[in-house]
Motif scaffolding. Structure first.
Motif, PDB file in Angstrom:
ATOM      1  N   PRO A 244      -3.187  -0.146   6.370  1.00 41.95           N
ATOM      2  CA  PRO A 244      -2.512   0.081   5.077  1.00 41.95           C
ATOM      3  C   PRO A 244      -3.189   1.140   4.211  1.00 41.95           C
ATOM      4  O   PRO A 244      -2.523   2.002   3.624  1.00 41.95           O
ATOM      5  N   GLU A 294       4.546   0.177   8.614  1.00 42.88           N
ATOM      6  CA  GLU A 294       3.715   0.303   7.419  1.00 42.88           C
ATOM      7  C   GLU A 294       4.090   1.539   6.613  1.00 42.88           C
ATOM      8  O   GLU A 294       4.168   1.502   5.378  1.00 42.88           O
ATOM      9  N   GLN A 298       5.543   1.557   2.680  1.00 45.37           N
ATOM     10  CA  GLN A 298       4.883   2.240   1.565  1.00 45.37           C
ATOM     11  C   GLN A 298       5.732   3.373   0.999  1.00 45.37           C
ATOM     12  O   GLN A 298       5.685   3.630  -0.211  1.00 45.37           O
TER      13      GLN A 298
END
Length: 592
Positions: A244, A294, A298
């Motif tokens: 992340p 991921e 985001q």
């Protein structure tokens, strides 16, 4: 598997075998082994008059770009050895002999690396000099290296190049013209950002076990290199982070407008976008899927970006590199009408093994008729012009100037030993001696016959970057001189030389950012051309060239080999290339 282990230890055999395999997985392709060209079988082309799209570069990036040859993407690909640009002669052969002659034009797409730009650019200029309609798009999409560090070189070309060739190939398949294909390609480049990351360096087949071990240990355990290139180039920094935080860092470099050094493209939540996730080659599909998930999360949460299309896979690899590249493309209007938008071009069907879609069964079932065997004349047919330059005049002016260059070899070599790698004097001498012999072979007073002899002579006799620059410049000069040909035979004038030289200086700017003040041969060439165009006085122009060369003493190099040479000594000597060129130009002035 350790990076030192490979099924093939001979890199040359690996490249040739890999390319040859494409003709098996896609039977509509042909392979020119000598020139490492993969190209479409002419009998498979539904519309041979459409624009031909050509790309290529070093091997080791599979499936890019040889795997993209096929209906809907590329007409041909020219491959080099591993991580090395193909030679200009390979590209020239492709443009002249491996594309449909009835094509409306040729679009060449190259990544922004010096070798690719120079060698593809040289071939483009040679093709133009022979009357071909060719445009070139250079792809620079990397944001890992910011503006301050990249300087005049600009952004490196990464896997965003795959989107450029896909879009341009689809538009060409729909009959879009050369100018529009090139315009859209450049627009895609200017609206795209990419960034890579890797857990380790890659290993090239043929390297020893100890050398491979040293490569692996350059990046410590648990560290990720952000901004890593596709040729084992170091990244902009290393970090120890979970996925992340890594994605957060990468997207920040790509999209944060407050980072003025890397804010190349402004992408907002209201923009339609495409996200591409490219595998370097050594990342498992399991992890690649997690990386994509991921990144998408985001993009939505932090930037409000919801991509219209998502492309995932190995498109532009780096051998066995355990890394990936993220690319975000902002979709702009092509102004080409319905059915020819960027999105429709991305969605268009593909019949190429490298793009993440299957080759159709029809391709395997079709029995393609091979083209008739033909002997290629090594000497291209030269179209005549009405510009005349007598053989006597040619010999009386050039021979003394060339002799001065040969005589200056030791001096130029001495200078280049101090500020370069010591080969400039020898290269100029070889070029001068070969040109002197070529003069005796010219049997016509048509100036284009002289250029037809001179251009390949310079390319074959001179090595390195200087040789490539001279060859590009002379091919451009030939093309520009042809454009000035009068309606009836007439002797070449100083004004014609000045105009053609000026246009060629501008043309050279497409392939090198070098300008006066960068400590290169341009410090002599540009003052000569500018003065000649302004005054029409060759002697005054040559004097300005000499002043420009002398002015490079103490000048810090911005381009060329001298940039990487440490120590001192450049304060006392001029740039070898500029000095050698000024000797030649003053030799011409003295002979007039």
């Amino acid at each position: 598997m350790s990076a030192a282990k490979h099924y093939l230890t001979d890199p040359t055999h690996a490249v040739l075998s890999s390319l040859n395999s494409l003709t098996k997985t896609n039977p509509s392709l042909l392979f020119d082994e000598k020139n490492k060209i993969i190209y479409r079988n002419p009998s498979s082309l539904k519309s041979p008059t459409h624009v031909s799209v050509v790309s290529g570069g070093g091997s080791g990036h599979e499936p890019g770009f040889a795997g993209f040859v096929g209906e809907g993407v590329l007409t041909a690909c020219v491959a080099g050895t591993i991580f090395a640009s193909p030679a200009a002669e390979q590209v020239r052969t492709c443009l002249q002999h491996r594309l449909p002659p009835e094509s409306e034009g040729i679009l060449v797409v190259a990544t922004n690396y010096t070798g690719d730009v120079l060698n593809f650019g040289m071939a483009v200029e040679k093709a133009r000099a022979l009357g071909k309609k060719v445009e070139m798009v250079v792809v620079g999409d990397d944001v890992g290296v910011g503006r301050a560090k990249s300087g005049k070189v600009g952004r490196r070309g990464l896997s965003g190049t795959a989107l450029v060739v896909k879009i341009c190939g689809a538009l060409a398949e729909k009959g879009v013209g050369l100018a529009d294909c090139a315009r859209v390609g450049r627009s895609v480049v200017s609206n795209m950002v990419s960034l890579g990351a890797s857990l380790s360096r890659v290993h090239v087949p043929g390297k020893g076990v100890e050398e491979a071990k040293d490569e692996e240990e350059r990046l410590g355990h648990g560290l990720v290199e952000v901004g890593m290139g596709v040729h084992n180039e170091p990244g902009c920094f290393q970090m120890k982070s979970d996925l992340p935080n890594l994605i957060k860092t990468m997207l920040g470099q790509m999209l944060d407008q407050s980072d003025e050094d890397r804010a190349y493209v402004k992408i907002e939540s209201s923009d339609d976008t495409v996200l591409q996730l490219n595998n370097y080659g050594g990342t498992s599909n399991l992890e690649l899927g997690a990386i994509l998930d991921e990144a998408l999360a985001q993009l939505d949460k932090t930037y409000g970006i919801k991509p219209k299309r998502i492309i995932q896979g190995t498109l532009f690899g780096s051998l066995d590199g355990p890394g990936f590249i993220l690319t975000v493309l902002k979709l702009s209007d092509t102004d080409l009408g319905p059915g020819k938008s960027l999105l429709s071009a991305i969605d268009a069907p593909v019949n190429a093994v490298g793009w993440p879609r299957c080759v159709s069964g029809e391709t395997f079932e079709t029995s393609y008729k091979p083209p008739a065997e033909k002997r290629e004349d090594e000497r291209e047919e030269v179209k005549p012009s009405n510009i005349r330059l007598s053989q006597q005049r040619l010999r009386s002016v050039l021979t003394p100037a060339l002799n001065k260059v040969v005589a200056a070899e030791a001096e130029v070599t001495k200078y280049d030993t101090i500020v370069g790698d010591g080969d400039c004097g020898v290269g100029l001498k070889r070029g001068a001696e070969a040109t002197a012999k070529t003069i005796d072979e010219v049997k016509s007073d048509d100036i284009m016959q002289f250029f037809a002899k001179l251009c390949p002579t310079i390319e074959m006799s001179m090595d390195g970057t200087s040789g490539a620059l001279y060859a590009i410049f002379l091919n451009s000069l030939a093309s520009n001189m042809r454009s000035l040909s009068p309606s009836s035979p007439a002797e070449v004038t100083v004004k014609m030389w000045a105009e053609a030289l000026s246009m060629s200086i501008q043309g050279l700017g497409r392939y090198t950012p070098a300008q006066p003040g960068d400590r290169t041969l341009m410090d002599a060439l540009v003052p000569f051309v500018n003065t000649l165009e302004k005054t029409g006085d060759v002697k005054q122009a040559a004097a300005e060239a000499q002043k420009g060369a002398n002015h490079t003493k103490g000048m810090k190099a911005s381009l060329g080999r001298s940039v990487y040479v440490g120590g001192s000594g450049f304060e006392e000597v001029p740039d070898p290339g500029a000095h050698g060129l000024s000797i030649f130009l003053n030799g011409i002035a003295e002979a007039l």
